[in-house]
Design a protein around this motif. Structure first.
Motif, PDB file in Angstrom:
ATOM      1  N   LEU B 149       0.829  -1.205   0.000  1.00  0.00           N
ATOM      2  CA  LEU B 149       0.000   0.000   0.000  1.00  0.00           C
ATOM      3  C   LEU B 149       0.866   1.258   0.000  1.00  0.00           C
ATOM      4  N   ILE B 152       2.093   1.758  -3.483  1.00  0.00           N
ATOM      5  CA  ILE B 152       1.007   2.266  -4.339  1.00  0.00           C
ATOM      6  C   ILE B 152       0.818   3.757  -4.100  1.00  0.00           C
ATOM      7  N   SER B 156       1.936   5.300  -7.423  1.00  0.00           N
ATOM      8  CA  SER B 156       0.727   5.395  -8.255  1.00  0.00           C
ATOM      9  C   SER B 156      -0.046   6.672  -7.999  1.00  0.00           C
ATOM     10  N   LEU B 157      -0.118   7.035  -6.712  1.00  0.00           N
ATOM     11  CA  LEU B 157      -0.926   8.205  -6.375  1.00  0.00           C
ATOM     12  C   LEU B 157      -0.121   9.492  -6.417  1.00  0.00           C
ATOM     13  N   SER B 164      -1.490   0.992 -10.254  1.00  0.00           N
ATOM     14  CA  SER B 164      -1.753   0.506  -8.901  1.00  0.00           C
ATOM     15  C   SER B 164      -2.207  -0.952  -8.839  1.00  0.00           C
ATOM     16  N   SER B 165      -2.707  -1.469  -9.929  1.00  0.00           N
ATOM     17  CA  SER B 165      -3.275  -2.812  -9.825  1.00  0.00           C
ATOM     18  C   SER B 165      -3.352  -3.483 -11.187  1.00  0.00           C
ATOM     19  N   ILE B 188       8.517  -5.905  -6.210  1.00  0.00           N
ATOM     20  CA  ILE B 188       9.296  -5.318  -5.114  1.00  0.00           C
ATOM     21  C   ILE B 188       8.694  -5.733  -3.780  1.00  0.00           C
ATOM     22  N   THR B 261      -3.543 -10.124  -3.791  1.00  0.00           N
ATOM     23  CA  THR B 261      -4.812  -9.491  -3.421  1.00  0.00           C
ATOM     24  C   THR B 261      -4.683  -7.981  -3.444  1.00  0.00           C
ATOM     25  N   ILE B 262      -3.582  -7.474  -2.872  1.00  0.00           N
ATOM     26  CA  ILE B 262      -3.381  -6.020  -2.834  1.00  0.00           C
ATOM     27  C   ILE B 262      -3.328  -5.452  -4.249  1.00  0.00           C
ATOM     28  N   PHE B 263      -2.605  -6.119  -5.110  1.00  0.00           N
ATOM     29  CA  PHE B 263      -2.393  -5.563  -6.452  1.00  0.00           C
ATOM     30  C   PHE B 263      -3.363  -6.124  -7.488  1.00  0.00           C
TER      31      PHE B 263
END
Lengths: 561, 318
Positions: B149, B152, B156-157, B164-165, B188, B261-263
Motif C-alpha cells: 500500500l 502504491i 501510483s498516487l 496501482s493494480s 518489489i 490481493t493487494i495488487f
C-alpha cells in the motif's frame, strides 16, 4: 574511534578494493533504472488516454463512444442468465441478459416500480394460479435466435423440470422459491406464454421480477457446463472477453432491439481491496467504484474530478437477539438494548453519513416499508437502564456476540459492532466479542443461536415483502430457514400467512407493512442502518441512474471526454 | 543420479496423496460448507438442500473424496463451484501469472540479496554493513500488505509513474512494456522479505567462509580480492543460500496471497484465498495438489543442484 575513522577512509578511498562497492552501486542504479523506465515510458505514452481532471465539462449532449472502467469489489461469478447470484454479479449480467419484468433498474425512484422489459403486458388470474406474459415482438437474442414463447417456455422448464435435457440443476437452489409450485408452462401463441401453478401462488408475479432468459441455441451449443463462457441474452451489451480475476469486457450490441447504449464498452476489473480501488480511482485507472472506506468519501466529494452518489435501497444492517434464551427472551431487555444504541452517532462517526438510520427490518426502497412508521425505541440510555432494572437486571449482565468482521453487505462490520459494544456497556450490558470468519459464521447462523450467545449480527438486502416471512416467520426457525434468533410472534405469523393468501397486491403490501411494524415493535433486532451504497465516479461519467436496488447498470451512461 | 531422481519422484506420490487427504478432511472439519457459501445467509433449508444435491455434498465424505481422487488421477480436478470452470483450466490460467511474479521476485531477491550480503560481509562493521543489515531488518519486519500500500501511494498516487493494480492497462493495448510496468510494484513487495533473508544468510555464511585457511592462502598467493570473494568464497557460501532461495520459490509459487490481493494480480494466491474463503472445495483441492507438487519438484531441484555446486556431494541409490 580509530576503527570508525578507518571505515570512513575506506568508504572514501577510490582504490581497487572499492570495486565491489562501486559495482554494487552501479548495479543498483542500472537495475533500478531498468525497472522504473518501462513504467515511466508506459505511463507517459498512455497519458493522452487519462481522464481529464480539471472539473466537469460543459458538454451536455450525449455522444456515442468510450470505454467505462469499473473497479468491482468482488470477482464475477459465472455469467448465467437464470441464476444471478450476488448483486455484484447482477451489475454485469443485467447488461447481457434481460428479464420479462423487473424492478426498474433504470428508475431513480425511491421504490423501483415494476416494469416490463421483454414482456409488454402481464396478467394474473383471480385465483393466482395462472399468469400470462405477452412478449415484445421483434426481439432477438445476440446470436440471432428469435425471442418467442417457445424460447421462454424452454428457459423456464430448464429451471424446474428435471426431465428437461438441459435441466440446470445448479441454478435450482436460486430458483426454488420462484418455481416451487409450478405445474406447467404453455405456449399460447408465438408471443404469449402462460404459466400454471399447482396451487394459488399470490407472490409469483412479484418473484418473476428479474427472471432472465438465455438463448436456447447457445445452451444447446455449449451445454450447461460451458454456457457461462458464452452468455447470450437479449441485452444491450455482449460479452467480448472474460479473463478470470482480471477483467470482464462487455461490448455494445449493435443489433439491440431497443435504444442502443452510448458506450462502446464496459470493462469490469475485480479489485478486492478497497484501498486499491481508492488508489485506482484517483490515478485514473478506473472510472467508477463502490464500497470504499467510509472516511474516503468526504475527500472524493471535495475533489472536482469526482462525483459521489448515494441512494438507500432495500438493505439493513442489524443486531439480532436470541429471543429464546435469557436475558433477551424478555422484551423489556431487548427494548433496553435497542434504546442504548446511539444510531445517529454511529452513522455520523463510523459510517461518515453513508447510511440512513434503520428502525425496522424493511426500510425505504422495499415493498414492506411504511413511511409513516416512527421509530418505536429512540436512543435513551436512561430509559434503557430503567427497563433493565424493571426486568431484574439493575446491575446489568454479560453476554456474547458472534459476528463476522466483514462479509457481503456488512458495511464497516467490526467497527460498528465495537461501537455498539461500547454503547451497551454504558447501560450495564457487557458484551464479549467473538469474531468469526464469514463461512464459519454463516454455518452457525443457520444452526441458530445457542443459549450462551445473546446476540449476533447480520445484514440483508431484500427489497421484496415476500421475504418478511422468510426472515421472521416461526416456521423459518432453524433448521428450516434463516430465523436464527428464534423470533416468534403468533400475530406476525398470522399476518404473514394471511399475506400469502391475499390476492390484492396493495392489501398484501399493507399486511407486510403491518408485520414489519410489529416485528420492529417487538424489538426482534436492533435495526441500525440502511446502506446508501455510495458510488464514486469520475465526472466524465454522465447520466448514471442510481436505482433503489443493490444492483445497477451503465446502459444509459455516456462519457463526457 | 538418474536413479536418485526417479526414486525421489516415486516417493512424491504418497506425499501428495497424504496431503490431499489431510486437506480434504480439514476442509470438511472447518465449520461452513460450500452450500452455505453458494446459497447465502438468507437461504431456506430447501434451497440449501437443493444446492447440496446439485454439488454432491449430500454424499458421505469418503465417497466425495474417492470421487474426487478417481477423477483427479485421470486429470479431471472437477469444476469450481463459484466459477463453473474446470479447476485444471483455472490453475493453468493463473499459474503462469504467479510463476512470472515469483520468478521475478526470486531473481530480484537473489541478485540484490547476494550482493548486499557479500558487501556486508566483506565490509563487516562498516557503515555499509550496518546500512545493509538495517535494510534487511526492515525487509524482514515489514508486513507485505503495508509495504504494498505504501508503494502504491508513492508511485501510483503521488508520483503517478506506475499503475496501482492488475496485470495490464485496461485502456491500453497491452504489450511487454505494459506488463513490465504492472509487475514492478508487486515484485518489489514480494521480494522484500526474501531479499532480507538472503542478504542476512549470505553475510553469515560468507563471514564463516572468509575465515577459512584456503581463503588466506588464496590472498597470500596474490589473487585480487574480487576473485577471492566471488570465485572461491561465494561458491562455498552459497550452498545453504540455494536451499533458502529454493524454499522461497516454492512458497511464492504456492501463491503470494497478500501481494496478489493487494495488487489485484490474477494469480494462484488470489484464487486460493477466494476459494478457501468461499469453501470452493474443488479449487482448494486442485490448488493444494499443484502447490504440493511444486514443493516436491523444487526440493528435488535444490538437492540435485548441490551436486553441481559441490563436487564432493554424490547421490547413491540407497
Amino acid at each position: 574511534m580509530a576503527k570508525y575513522k578507518s571505515d570512513i577512509s575506506d568508504l572514501l578511498k577510490l582504490n581497487r578494493e572499492d570495486h565491489s562497492r562501486r559495482e554494487f552501486l552501479k548495479m543498483v542504479a542500472l537495475v533500478g533504472g531498468a525497472m522504473v523506465a518501462p513504467g515511466v515510458l508506459e505511463i507517459a505514452c498512455s497519458q493522452a488516454a487519462q481522464p481529464g481532471g480539471s472539473g466537469p465539462s460543459v458538454a451536455k449532449t450525449p455522444k456515442k463512444g468510450g470505454v467505462l472502467l469499473y473497479g468491482a469489489e468482488a470477482e464475477v461469478n459465472p455469467l448465467f442468465g437464470d441464476y444471478g447470484g450476488t448483486w455484484s454479479n447482477g451489475r454485469v449480467t443485467r447488461h447481457i441478459f434481460e428479464p420479462l419484468i423487473e424492478s426498474d433498474i433504470l428508475s431513480g425512484a425511491d421504490v423501483s416500480p415494476t416494469v416490463g422489459v421483454l414482456a409488454t403486458k402481464w396478467e394474473e388470474s383471480a385465483d393466482a394460479k395462472v399468469s400470462t406474459y405477452y412478449l415484445r415482438q421483434g426481439v432477438k437474442f445476440q446470436d440471432g435466435t428469435p425471442l418467442n414463447a417457445e424460447a421462454v417456455k424452454w428457459n423456464m422448464e430448464r429451471n424446474f423440470d428435471k426431465k428437461h435435457p438441459y435441466y440446470h440443476e445448479k441454478a435450482w437452489g436460486g430458483q426454488r422459491q420462484r418455481f416451487r409450485d409450478i405445474d406447467r408452462v404453455e405456449v399460447v401463441d408465438e408471443h404469449t406464454v402462460r404459466v400454471y401453478q399447482k396451487q394459488p401462488y399470490v407472490n409469483f408475479l412479484l418473484l418473476m421480477r428479474g427472471y432472465s432468459v438465455t438463448s436456447p441455441t447457445a445452451v444447446k451449443k455449449f451445454g450447461n457446463d460451458e454456457i457461462h463462457k458464452a452468455p447470450i441474452g437479449t441485452g444491450p451489451f455482449k460479452l467480448e472477453e472474460f479473463k478470470a480475476g482480471d477483467r470482464v469486457v462487455l461490448v455494445r450490441n449493435e443489433n439491440y432491439w431497443g435504444k442502443e447504449p452510448w458506450l462502446d464498452k464496459v470493462i469490469f476489473r475485480p479489485m478486492g481491496e478497497s484501498a486499491v480501488r481508492v488508489a485506482a480511482l484517483k490515478s485514473g485507472d478506473i472510472d467508477f467504484s463502490v464500497n470504499l472506506p467510509p472516511d474516503t468519501y468526504a475527500e472524493f466529494e471535495k475533489d472536482p474530478r469526482f462525483e459521489v452518489i448515494q441512494k438507500t435501497y432495500g438493505h439493513v444492517w442489524f443486531i439480532r437477539f436470541n429471543a429464546k434464551s435469557p436475558p433477551f427472551n424478555d422484551k423489556r431487555v431487548r427494548i433496553a438494548a435497542t434504546m442504548a444504541v446511539n444510531k445517529d452517532a454511529l452513522i455520523k462517526d463510523i459510517l461518515k453519513g453513508t447510511g440512513q438510520k434503520a428502525i425496522a427490518p424493511f426500510g425505504p426502497g422495499t415493498d414492506a416499508y411504511d413511511p409513516d412508521f416512527k421509530e418505536p425505541y429512540p436512543y435513551n440510555p436512561a430509559k434503557a437502564k430503567d427497563l433493565l432494572k424493571e426486568a431484574g437486571y439493575a446491575n446489568g449482565f454479560e453476554t456474547v456476540i458472534n459476528f463476522p468482521p466483514s462479509g457481503s453487505g456488512m458495511m464497516a462490520g467490526q467497527v460498528m459492532v465495537e461501537f455498539i459494544q461500547r454503547n451497551l456497556a454504558q447501560v450495564g450490558i457487557k458484551v464479549r466479542l467473538i469474531p468469526q470468519e464469514w463461512n464459519t459464521y454463516v454455518k452457525g447462523y443457520y444452526d441458530g443461536l445457542p443459549p450462551e450467545v445473546g446476540i449476533t449480527n447480520m445484514s440483508h438486502g431484500m427489497d421484496s415483502g415476500t421475504n418478511v416471512a422468510r426472515l421472521y416467520h416461526t416456521n423459518q426457525q432453524p433448521p428450516n430457514g434463516p430465523n436464527p434468533g428464534w423470533y416468534s410472534n403468533p400475530e406476525v405469523d398470522r399476518i404473514l400467512d394471511q399475506a400469502d393468501q391475499e390476492h390484492d397486491l396493495e392489501k398484501r403490501k399493507g399486511l407486510w407493512r403491518r408485520a414489519n411494524r410489529l416485528i420492529a415493535e417487538d424489538a426482534a433486532d436492533i435495526y441500525v442502518a440502511h446502506d446508501n451504497l455510495p458510488r464514486v465516479m469520475n465526472v466524465k461519467v454522465r447520466d448514471y441512474v442510481a436505482p433503489a436496488q443493490g444492483s445497477f447498470v451503465f446502459i444509459p451512461v455516456w462519457l463526457d471526454q | 543420479m538418474t536413479a536418485y531422481i526417479i526414486k525421489r519422484l516415486l516417493a512424491a506420490v504418497p506425499v501428495l496423496l497424504g496431503v490431499s487427504v489431510v486437506v480434504f478432511v480439514i476442509l470438511h472439519l472447518v465449520p461452513g460448507d460450500m452450500a452455505y457459501a453458494l446459497a447465502g445467509p438468507q437461504a431456506t433449508k430447501d434451497e440449501l438442500d437443493a444446492v447440496r444435491q446439485a454439488w454432491g455434498l449430500d454424499k458421505p465424505l469418503y465417497i466425495q473424496y474417492f470421487n474426487w481422487l478417481f477423477k483427479a488421477v485421470q486429470g479431471d480436478l472437477g469444476r469450481s463451484a463459484f466459477h463453473s470452470d474446470p479447476v485444471f483450466q483455472m490453475l493453468m490460467d493463473r499459474f503462469p501469472n504467479t510463476l512470472f511474479l515469483a520468478l521475478a521476485s526470486i531473481i530480484v531477491s537473489s541478485i540484490f540479496g547476494i550482493f548486499a550480503g557479500v558487501i556486508s560481509a566483506t565490509k563487516q562493521y562498516s557503515l555499509w554493513d550496518r546500512l545493509v543489515m538495517l535494510l534487511a531488518l526492515f525487509g524482514n519486519s515489514m508486513p507485505s500488505f503495508w509495504l504494498g500500500l505504501v508503494l502504491i501511494f508513492i508511485f501510483s498516487l503521488w508520483l503517478q509513474i506506475l499503475p496501482s493494480s492488475g496485470m495490464t492497462n485496461l485502456r491500453g493495448t497491452g504489450g511487454p512494456l505494459d506488463l513490465l510496468s504492472h509487475f514492478i510494484l508487486p515484485a518489489i513487495t514480494l521480494s522484500a522479505f526474501s531479499t532480507a533473508i538472503v542478504a542476512q544468510l549470505v553475510r553469515a555464511t560468507m563471514l564463516e567462509v572468509l575465515r577459512q585457511d584456503y581463503i588466506r592462502t588464496a590472498r597470500a598467493k596474490g589473487l585480487i580480492d574480487r576473485v577471492v570473494v566471488y570465485r572461491h568464497a561465494l561458491r562455498n557460501a552459497l550452498l545453504p543460500v540455494v536451499t533458502v532461495i529454493g524454499l522461497q520459490l516454492g512458497n511464492l509459487l504456492g501463491g503470494a496471497i497478500i501481494v496478489e490481493t493487494i495488487f489485484s494480480w490474477p494469480g494462484l494466491g488470489q484464487m486460493m484465498y477466494r476459494a478457501i474463503s468461499t469453501r470452493d472445495i474443488p479449487v482448494v483441492m486442485g490448488g493444494v495438489l499443484l502447490t504440493a507438487s511444486i514443493f516436491v519438484f523444487v526440493n528435488l531441484v535444490i538437492d540435485v543442484s548441490y551436486a553441481f555446486l559441490d563436487p564432493r556431494i554424490k547421490y547413491s541409490n540407497r
